[in-house]
Design an enzyme around this catalytic site. Sequence first.
Site, short mmCIF file in Angstrom:
data_model
loop_
_atom_site.label_atom_id
_atom_site.label_comp_id
_atom_site.label_asym_id
_atom_site.label_seq_id
_atom_site.Cartn_x
_atom_site.Cartn_y
_atom_site.Cartn_z
N ASP A 67 106.52 -11.39 111.71
CA ASP A 67 106.63 -12.29 110.48
C ASP A 67 107.46 -12.27 109.63
OD1 ASP A 67 103.92 -14.81 111.34
OD2 ASP A 67 105.30 -13.95 112.76
N HIS A 103 109.77 -19.37 109.95
CA HIS A 103 108.97 -19.11 109.09
C HIS A 103 109.10 -19.42 107.99
CE1 HIS A 103 104.55 -17.09 108.96
NE2 HIS A 103 105.08 -15.96 107.94
N HIS A 127 108.07 -18.67 102.05
CA HIS A 127 106.72 -17.97 102.72
C HIS A 127 105.81 -19.03 101.89
CE1 HIS A 127 103.17 -15.56 104.18
NE2 HIS A 127 104.49 -15.34 105.39
N HIS A 160 104.24 -7.38 111.75
CA HIS A 160 105.11 -8.01 110.98
C HIS A 160 106.45 -7.26 110.63
CE1 HIS A 160 101.78 -10.60 110.07
NE2 HIS A 160 102.88 -11.14 108.73
ZN ZN Z 1 104.10 -15.12 106.97
#
Ligand code: ZN
Length: 488
Positions: free
Chosen positions: A302, A352, A356, A442
């Site tokens: 992510d 995503h 954010h 991540h």
């Molecule tokens: Zn994230």
Amino acid sequence: MYRIILAIFIILGACQNKTAQKNADKPEELNNNEETTLLTDSIRVHTLQIGGENTDNHNFNASYPETFFEFINTNEKNIAEEFKEEFENEASKLSADATYKIHFGQHFELIANNPALMGFLFENYRSLGNTYDDIFETRYYDLKEKRPIAVIDFFKDSKAFDSFAKQIQAQAEIKIKDIIQNDANLSADDKKQVWNTLSEDFLTGTAASPKNYKAIVFSKEKTQVIFDKYQIATGSFGKIEVEIATDKIASLLKNDYLNIFGIPQAKIEEQIKEETVQEEVRTPKEYTVDSSKQPCIALTFDDGPSIYTDKLLDILKENDAKATFFVLGKSAKIQKKTILRMKNEGHQIGNHSWDHKDLKRVSIAELEHQIYDTNEVIRDITSEAPHIIRPPYGSFNQNVKDVSKMPIILWNLDPLDWKDRNADIVAERMKKAKANGIVLAHDIHKTTIDAIPEFIKWAKQKGIHLVTIDELFGDSKLENGKTYSSRK
Ligand code: ZN
């Protein structure tokens, strides 16, 4: 539709035989705008017919255009005559008591008509007993230079043509996969099989060559490519028509033709900046692993792409491992080449959000921006929008489901790589993953990237395949608005 138009043309042609005679004396060159309407009116349909209306006979019915321009008329007449000879040749091979009759035909549409250029789309069919061939071809003529225009001549150079072909190929893949997906007669296994079986023909049939791109219809708004039956898929698919917005390919066309097609220049400058990224879209191989039979894990990253992502892609490539990247729209827009690498190297790209945000806490308008603009950026780069979403923080509500219209992909293993910036610790935690699981990570932390070789080594020892989300779920179709944290 054009058959009806054609019928009208034929009737008009028959009624206006005398006018036709007069028009033949007109000058063959018309170079100014005022004559455009006249040119349209001046095109007539010439039809060659053998066998009459009776289908018990061998039947030939070919129409070709007759214009003010003798060089066009000569060329078209020659092509139609060759087609007629081919028909006569085939017919002569059959004895009188043969069980079937031969039917050949040609129709055309006028697709470009202005003082600089004239273009036609032809459909040729050949019915020989139980085989039925249907061939599409466009022929364009430069009215000033009085010569046919080869497909390749519309493009700035061969590199531009290659780039065009790649974009069309990507669109064609989406189209064919859609057709397969929507075929109610196919089981999930069949669907995979169908794509696997035809993917080689698909690549051959869509490769950049004038032979493959012989039917292109350009217009200001959209550009259409027609692939013949059998060319890029099995015969049951019929012809495949693929469309792309013309401003997406405008930068590839020669300026002269942009003017002719009335494509605005401003959009072209925008395109040139993105061209280097656009022209590298490739079609990665899919469905290499059957997740219902072999143990698989989906590794997901992510918050990228980031400065570390290319290093991660190198590691995945060396190990033939696939991953899914839930990217942020704003970062994708900056690191286009990284996004393109993901796609080209067989990884999956998911949404995503744009930057954010907690999607549960934003307005509908903001939610739409967060989701749709992210998809749009990725589609611009890879020709394909994500079809899965992972909301930031795993935070979502009904609005997120309704607006995204995508399956929501969560995880069942979190190595807390954001918390402990230590590759060994992260690797140890990741190694707790189980087959069918989804691992969260991540690609914005160097320590996470450094943990990946150890994790891959562990997976290989266990005989676990690292696959994308789509591959993990394989035949069990992901449903929009539903959440998934592992394959059940
Ligand atoms: Zn994230």
